[in-house]
Design a protein around this motif. Structure first.
Motif, mmCIF file in Angstrom:
data_model
loop_
_atom_site.group_PDB
_atom_site.id
_atom_site.type_symbol
_atom_site.label_atom_id
_atom_site.label_comp_id
_atom_site.label_asym_id
_atom_site.label_seq_id
_atom_site.Cartn_x
_atom_site.Cartn_y
_atom_site.Cartn_z
ATOM 1 N N PRO A 106 0.819 -1.214 0.000
ATOM 2 C CA PRO A 106 0.000 0.000 0.000
ATOM 3 C C PRO A 106 0.854 1.266 0.000
ATOM 4 N N SER A 107 0.284 2.325 -0.530
ATOM 5 C CA SER A 107 0.989 3.611 -0.564
ATOM 6 C C SER A 107 -0.038 4.728 -0.485
ATOM 7 N N GLY A 108 0.453 5.934 -0.268
ATOM 8 C CA GLY A 108 -0.418 7.101 -0.234
ATOM 9 C C GLY A 108 -1.465 7.007 0.855
ATOM 10 N N PRO A 109 -2.727 7.333 0.548
ATOM 11 C CA PRO A 109 -3.793 7.344 1.554
ATOM 12 C C PRO A 109 -4.079 5.966 2.160
ATOM 13 N N ALA A 110 -3.658 4.894 1.489
ATOM 14 C CA ALA A 110 -3.900 3.549 2.019
ATOM 15 C C ALA A 110 -3.032 3.236 3.226
ATOM 16 N N VAL A 111 -1.978 4.045 3.452
ATOM 17 C CA VAL A 111 -1.071 3.830 4.587
ATOM 18 C C VAL A 111 -1.411 4.833 5.681
ATOM 19 N N PRO A 112 -1.824 4.383 6.853
ATOM 20 C CA PRO A 112 -2.173 5.317 7.927
ATOM 21 C C PRO A 112 -0.972 6.124 8.397
ATOM 22 N N GLU A 113 -1.247 7.311 8.892
ATOM 23 C CA GLU A 113 -0.168 8.225 9.294
ATOM 24 C C GLU A 113 0.705 7.646 10.398
ATOM 25 N N PHE A 114 0.135 6.819 11.293
ATOM 26 C CA PHE A 114 0.935 6.333 12.424
ATOM 27 C C PHE A 114 2.042 5.380 11.984
ATOM 28 N N LEU A 115 1.976 4.847 10.767
ATOM 29 C CA LEU A 115 3.059 3.992 10.272
ATOM 30 C C LEU A 115 4.267 4.807 9.831
ATOM 31 N N GLU A 116 4.071 6.121 9.685
ATOM 32 C CA GLU A 116 5.146 7.031 9.297
ATOM 33 C C GLU A 116 5.836 6.525 8.027
ATOM 34 N N ASP A 117 7.135 6.245 8.088
ATOM 35 C CA ASP A 117 7.853 5.861 6.871
ATOM 36 C C ASP A 117 7.941 4.345 6.682
ATOM 37 N N PHE A 118 7.217 3.568 7.495
ATOM 38 C CA PHE A 118 7.258 2.112 7.367
ATOM 39 C C PHE A 118 6.393 1.667 6.203
ATOM 40 N N GLN A 119 6.941 0.812 5.343
ATOM 41 C CA GLN A 119 6.218 0.290 4.185
ATOM 42 C C GLN A 119 5.822 -1.157 4.443
ATOM 43 N N PRO A 120 4.569 -1.422 4.809
ATOM 44 C CA PRO A 120 4.155 -2.808 5.061
ATOM 45 C C PRO A 120 4.034 -3.594 3.760
ATOM 46 N N ASP A 121 4.140 -4.903 3.873
ATOM 47 C CA ASP A 121 3.952 -5.747 2.695
ATOM 48 C C ASP A 121 2.494 -5.743 2.256
ATOM 49 N N LEU A 122 1.600 -5.705 3.242
ATOM 50 C CA LEU A 122 0.186 -5.560 2.908
ATOM 51 C C LEU A 122 -0.590 -5.107 4.137
ATOM 52 N N ILE A 123 -1.767 -4.557 3.894
ATOM 53 C CA ILE A 123 -2.706 -4.205 4.957
ATOM 54 C C ILE A 123 -4.033 -4.879 4.622
ATOM 55 N N ALA A 124 -4.555 -5.622 5.589
ATOM 56 C CA ALA A 124 -5.826 -6.334 5.409
ATOM 57 C C ALA A 124 -6.857 -5.745 6.356
ATOM 58 N N ARG A 125 -8.059 -5.470 5.830
ATOM 59 C CA ARG A 125 -9.118 -4.856 6.643
ATOM 60 C C ARG A 125 -10.427 -5.629 6.490
ATOM 61 N N ASN A 126 -11.127 -5.761 7.609
ATOM 62 C CA ASN A 126 -12.515 -6.218 7.559
ATOM 63 C C ASN A 126 -13.322 -5.363 8.526
ATOM 64 N N ALA A 127 -14.559 -5.762 8.799
ATOM 65 C CA ALA A 127 -15.415 -4.933 9.645
ATOM 66 C C ALA A 127 -14.919 -4.854 11.081
ATOM 67 N N GLY A 128 -14.132 -5.848 11.502
ATOM 68 C CA GLY A 128 -13.723 -5.896 12.900
ATOM 69 C C GLY A 128 -12.323 -5.425 13.210
ATOM 70 N N GLU A 129 -11.426 -5.445 12.233
ATOM 71 C CA GLU A 129 -10.041 -5.098 12.512
ATOM 72 C C GLU A 129 -9.297 -4.733 11.238
ATOM 73 N N ALA A 130 -8.103 -4.172 11.454
ATOM 74 C CA ALA A 130 -7.161 -3.917 10.366
ATOM 75 C C ALA A 130 -5.826 -4.522 10.770
ATOM 76 N N VAL A 131 -5.163 -5.200 9.836
ATOM 77 C CA VAL A 131 -3.937 -5.926 10.140
ATOM 78 C C VAL A 131 -2.806 -5.432 9.247
ATOM 79 N N VAL A 132 -1.723 -4.988 9.879
ATOM 80 C CA VAL A 132 -0.505 -4.626 9.158
ATOM 81 C C VAL A 132 0.350 -5.886 9.079
ATOM 82 N N VAL A 133 0.634 -6.337 7.866
ATOM 83 C CA VAL A 133 1.302 -7.626 7.692
ATOM 84 C C VAL A 133 2.688 -7.429 7.084
ATOM 85 N N GLU A 134 3.672 -8.071 7.710
ATOM 86 C CA GLU A 134 5.039 -8.103 7.200
ATOM 87 C C GLU A 134 5.414 -9.555 6.968
ATOM 88 N N VAL A 135 5.987 -9.852 5.817
ATOM 89 C CA VAL A 135 6.394 -11.212 5.479
ATOM 90 C C VAL A 135 7.903 -11.334 5.655
#
Length: 215
Positions: free
Chosen positions: A29-58
């Motif tokens: 993810p990039s741009g608006p898809a990356v929340p501000e609290f991640l700052e300069d960290f680039q996650p491999d993916l972000i997964a979201r559903n109605a109950g949670e959001a998961v920052v995933v690193e492989v």
């Protein structure tokens, strides 16, 4: 940074697994898809559903330390409805990715009690294996409490990461590495090549259990 071919393959499989479970997934993810609290960290993916959001690193292999992720994990865990997940993959088995959560402390305490009963019955090797299961689970919990994403790593990497992060003593680090080959031999149906030192593992378990309970 462009993922290496094997890592890109695993990221795609993890993303598909989340989609099958009903998550919306942003890969790299990039741009608006990356929340501000991640700052300069680039996650491999972000997964979201109605109950949670998961920052995933492989993580492919165990050579690189996860200590660098501690600050990121802490930031993610401070956000309501967000969690961090590290997916470990062995380079030898890239199709078998692991994403796990530690067992509850109450379950691990019960395992230590059952190991004591086995020891009293003279079942030394069975007691050692059950006690190792409890100790390894406690180590994973300690990592979680310290914002170290080690839950899905193999035992040797967990021990190494906790020691390098200052979460276990040098004495316990040395003992666990000494006892680990015995665990591996017994798990794989081999004869232990060294004395099955249940007493030392029991000492470590008692010490770590007290720490996990905040005593």
């Amino acid at each position: 940074m462009t993922p290496r071919p094997l890592q890109a393959q695993v990221i795609a499989k993890v993303a598909e697994d989340y989609r099958r479970r009903g998550y919306d997934v942003d890969v790299a993810p990039s741009g608006p898809a990356v929340p501000e609290f991640l700052e300069d960290f680039q996650p491999d993916l972000i997964a979201r559903n109605a109950g949670e959001a998961v920052v995933v690193e492989v993580k492919v292999g165990t050579d690189a330390s996860v200590e660098r992720l501690r600050d990121v994990v802490e930031r993610v865990n401070r956000q309501p409805g967000w969690r961090f997940s590290l997916v470990f993959v062995s380079p030898k088995q890239p199709d078998e990715f692991v994403e796990t959560q530690p067992a509850p402390l109450s379950v691990l305490q019960e395992r230590t009690q059952n190991a004591e009963a086995l020891l009293q019955a003279g079942q030394k090797e069975a007691a050692f294996l059950l006690l190792w299961s409890a100790v390894e689970g406690i180590l994973r919990l300690l990592g979680e409490h310290a914002d170290l994403p080690i839950a899905s790593l193999p035992p040797s990497a967990i021990i190494r990461e906790l020691y390098s992060g200052g979460e276990i003593s040098a004495k316990n680090f040395d003992s666990l590495l000494r006892l680990l080959p015995i665990r591996n031999q017994l798990v794989h149906g081999l004869e232990a090549q060294e004395t099955v030192d249940v007493e030392e593992l029991r000492r470590i378990g008692q010490e770590l259990l007290a720490e996990a309970r905040g005593e």
